[in-house]
Design an enzyme around this catalytic site. Structure first.
Site, PDB file in Angstrom:
ATOM      1  N   SER A 285       0.796  -1.326  -0.082  1.00 24.94           N
ATOM      2  CA  SER A 285       0.093   0.025   0.101  1.00 24.94           C
ATOM      3  C   SER A 285       0.928   1.272   0.112  1.00 24.94           C
ATOM      4  CB  SER A 285      -0.994   0.098   1.095  1.00 24.94           C
ATOM      5  OG  SER A 285      -1.760  -1.240   1.248  1.00 24.94           O
TER       6      SER A 285
ATOM      7  N   GLY B  14      -4.516  -1.953  -0.985  1.00 22.15           N
ATOM      8  CA  GLY B  14      -3.605  -1.455  -1.957  1.00 22.15           C
ATOM      9  C   GLY B  14      -3.324  -0.200  -2.175  1.00 22.15           C
TER      10      GLY B  14
ATOM     11  N   GLY C 181      -2.744   3.491  -4.363  1.00 25.03           N
ATOM     12  CA  GLY C 181      -3.405   4.351  -5.672  1.00 25.03           C
ATOM     13  C   GLY C 181      -4.563   5.101  -5.354  1.00 25.03           C
TER      14      GLY C 181
ATOM     15  N   CYS D 201      -9.505  -1.656   3.564  1.00 27.57           N
ATOM     16  CA  CYS D 201      -8.630  -0.638   3.214  1.00 27.57           C
ATOM     17  C   CYS D 201      -8.856  -0.090   1.880  1.00 27.57           C
ATOM     18  CB  CYS D 201      -7.136  -1.035   3.448  1.00 27.57           C
ATOM     19  SG  CYS D 201      -6.192   0.677   3.442  1.00 27.57           S
ATOM     20  N   PHE D 202      -8.216  -0.485   0.765  1.00 25.18           N
ATOM     21  CA  PHE D 202      -8.670   0.176  -0.673  1.00 25.18           C
ATOM     22  C   PHE D 202      -9.767  -0.787  -0.946  1.00 25.18           C
ATOM     23  CE2 PHE D 202      -7.804  -0.300  -5.282  1.00 25.18           C
ATOM     24  CZ  PHE D 202      -7.552   1.259  -5.339  1.00 25.18           C
TER      25      PHE D 202
ATOM     26  N   ASN E 109      -3.289   2.600   6.792  1.00 25.30           N
ATOM     27  CA  ASN E 109      -2.515   3.281   5.743  1.00 25.30           C
ATOM     28  C   ASN E 109      -3.501   3.571   4.648  1.00 25.30           C
ATOM     29  OD1 ASN E 109      -0.538   3.982   3.710  1.00 25.30           O
ATOM     30  ND2 ASN E 109      -0.215   2.003   3.364  1.00 25.30           N
TER      31      ASN E 109
ATOM     32  N   GLY F  43      -4.814   7.431   1.974  1.00 25.51           N
ATOM     33  CA  GLY F  43      -4.624   8.912   1.831  1.00 25.51           C
ATOM     34  C   GLY F  43      -6.031   9.252   0.936  1.00 25.51           C
TER      35      GLY F  43
ATOM     36  N   HIS G 108      -7.042  -2.048   9.256  1.00 26.55           N
ATOM     37  CA  HIS G 108      -6.266  -3.274   9.071  1.00 26.55           C
ATOM     38  C   HIS G 108      -6.471  -4.125  10.044  1.00 26.55           C
ATOM     39  CE1 HIS G 108      -3.977  -2.526   5.260  1.00 26.55           C
ATOM     40  NE2 HIS G 108      -4.014  -1.288   5.804  1.00 26.55           N
TER      41      HIS G 108
ATOM     42  N   GLU H 283      -5.958  -7.496  10.153  1.00 29.55           N
ATOM     43  CA  GLU H 283      -4.870  -8.392   9.793  1.00 29.55           C
ATOM     44  C   GLU H 283      -3.319  -7.814  10.837  1.00 29.55           C
ATOM     45  OE1 GLU H 283      -3.239  -5.723   7.220  1.00 29.55           O
ATOM     46  OE2 GLU H 283      -5.295  -6.406   7.534  1.00 29.55           O
TER      47      GLU H 283
END
Length: 384
Positions: free
Chosen positions: A49, A239, A241, A267-268, A309, A311, A357, A359
C-alpha cells in the site's frame, strides 16, 4: 567509520530538509507521507500500500530491531516470501540506530535498504517535516544524495514533474500476475477468492488459521474466473493508488454482489466496496498512517485502536443509511479523531468492509474479530 554522504529531502513547495544518506545513495521520487507507528517499520516498508510513497517516520529512532526474514508484509508473485520487497519509494528518519539489537535480526535496516536500492535520508528534523505535512498536506517529494544532488531549483523541478497520487492507478503494479493458493491450517472449512490489490502476507494467514483456503487472484481477474473457482466467499484486499481509477475491480465487485456471495474488504477494498454501493471517494489532506488510530463501530459503540494506511476515503457520515442496487447499506464505522468513514456494510450483512487493517501486522489486534465475523457470514451461507 566513514562519514555518510549528504542528502536532501525536497518537497514540491520548495521546502528542503538536509541530512545524511541512509540506505541506498541516489534519487527517489514519491508522495511524502508520515507514519505515526512507533514500532513495525519492517512491516511498513514492505506493505504494498506504500508503493510510490516516501514515508517519514515519527518515531525518533529507527533501525533498533534490524531486519529479519519473517516480518515482511509483501510476497513474491507466486505467494512465496523469497521475493519479498520494500514497496516504499523512500524512507526519511531522524536518528538511525547504530546497531540492531533484536535476537531475530539477520541484518540491519540500512544494509537491507542498500541491498534493495531504496534511497533514504537520516539526521533530519522529522517533527518539522510532519508539522509541515499536517499543515500543507501530503505532497510530491524526492530524496537526493550522492551524484543526484543539485541546486535547489533543479531538485524542486524534478519533484514537481512527477505524476500526482491523485488519479494514480497502482494496484496492477503490485498485484500478483498469475495467482496462488494459501492452504488452511488443518481441515478446510471454506474457500475464499481474494483479489490482490496489494495484499499483505498476514491476511491469508488470518484466513488460514480459521480453516479457510485462500485463492489469491490478480487485480485483473474477471467474474468468469471468480465463478470458476467456486469459492464460498469473496475478499477485497488493501492496496495503493486512487480508488477512483479502479473501475474494473468495482465492476467485478458489483457482479459478485449480484451473485450474493459473502464479501469482506479491507482498506482499498473498503473504498472499492463503497464505490460498488454508489459512494464517491476523495483524497484526504494527509491521510491516516500508523498503529494508534481510534475507530468507532456505531452499532455497538465499541472503539478499536487500529492500524491504518490510507490517503483516500469514502464520502459519508457516521451511521448514515443509504440505498444501493443491492439493498440498504450503512456507514458502520468512523474515525474518532476526524469523522472519516472507516467502514460500510449492507444491512442484510452479506457484505461489509473496513478502512483499517484487522490483520494488523505489526499490531494492534483490537479488530482481529472481524475475520471471525466474516467466518460467521460463511457459516450462514451454508446453513451451519
Amino acid at each position: 567509520m566513514s562519514k555518510p554522504d549528504a542528502a536532501a529531502l525536497v518537497l514540491e513547495d520548495g521546502r528542503v530538509f538536509r541530512g545524511a544518506a541512509y540506505g541506498a545513495v541516489g534519487q527517489t521520487l514519491g508522495e511524502a507521507v508520515f507514519c505515526t507507528g512507533m514500532t513495525g517499520y519492517q512491516e511498513t516498508l514492505t506493505d504494498p500500500s506504500y508503493h510510490r510513497q516516501i514515508v517519514v517516520a515519527t518515531a525518533p529512532q529507527v533501525g533498533n530491531t534490524g531486519w529479519n526474514g519473517e516480518d515482511n508484509e509483501s510476497v513474491g508473485p507466486d505467494g512465496s516470501a523469497n521475493d519479498a520487497k520494500m514497496w516504499v519509494a523512500g524512507f526519511a528518519i531522524r536518528d538511525a540506530s547504530r546497531r540492531a539489537s533484536s535476537w531475530r535480526a539477520n541484518g540491519t535496516l540500512d544494509e537491507e535498504m542498500r541491498r534493495q536500492d531504496v534511497v533514504g535520508i537520516a539526521e533530519i528534523d522529522t517533527r518539522a517535516v510532519v508539522r509541515h505535512l499536517r499543515t500543507r498536506g501530503s505532497m510530491k517529494a524526492g530524496i537526493f544524495s550522492g551524484d543526484a544532488l543539485a541546486d535547489v531549483d533543479t531538485l524542486v523541478e524534478r519533484v514537481q514533474s512527477q505524476p500526482s497520487m491523485a488519479g494514480a492507478d497502482l494496484a496492477g503494479e503490485v498485484s500478483t500476475t498469475s495467482g496462488y493458493v494459501v492452504e488452511p491450517e488443518g481441515e478446510a472449512r471454506y474457500s475464499v477468492v481474494a483479489v490482490d490489490l496489494g495484499i499483505k502476507s498476514n491476511t491469508p494467514r488470518m484466513f488460514a488459521r480459521r480453516g479457510i483456503r485462500v485463492h489469491v487472484v490478480p487485480a485483473t481477474a474477471t467474474i468468469d474466473q471468480v465463478r470458476e473457482i467456486g469459492a464460498d466467499g469473496f475478499f477485497l484486499s488493501n492496496g495503493p493508488g486512487d480508488p477512483a481509477t479502479a473501475d474494473s475491480v468495482v465492476r467485478l465487485t458489483e457482479e459478485v454482489l449480484g451473485d450474493g456471495t459473502p464479501m469482506f474488504g479491507i482498506c482499498f477494498g473498503n473504498q472499492i466496496l463503497g464505490r460498488a454501493l454508489g459512494r464517491g471517494t476523495y483524497k484526504m489532506k494527509f491521510g491516516h498512517r500508523g498503529l494508534n488510530i481510534p475507530v468507532i463501530e456505531h452499532e455497538t459503540g465499541r472503539i478499536a485502536i487500529t492500524s491504518q494506511n490510507h490517503g483516500f476515503a469514502l464520502e459519508g457520515e457516521a451511521g448514515e443509511e443509504f440505498d444501493t442496487p443491492f439493498g440498504r447499506a450503512i456507514v458502520s464505522h468512523t474515525c474518532a479523531n476526524d469523522g472519516v468513514v472507516e467502514g460500510v456494510r449492507l444491512l442484510d450483512d452479506s457484505a461489509f468492509s473496513v478502512q483499517y487493517h484487522p490483520e494488523a501486522a505489526a499490531g494492534p489486534h483490537d479488530a482481529e474479530y472481524l475475520f471471525d465475523r466474516f467466518l460467521t457470514l460463511l457459516d450462514k451461507k451454508v446453513g451451519k
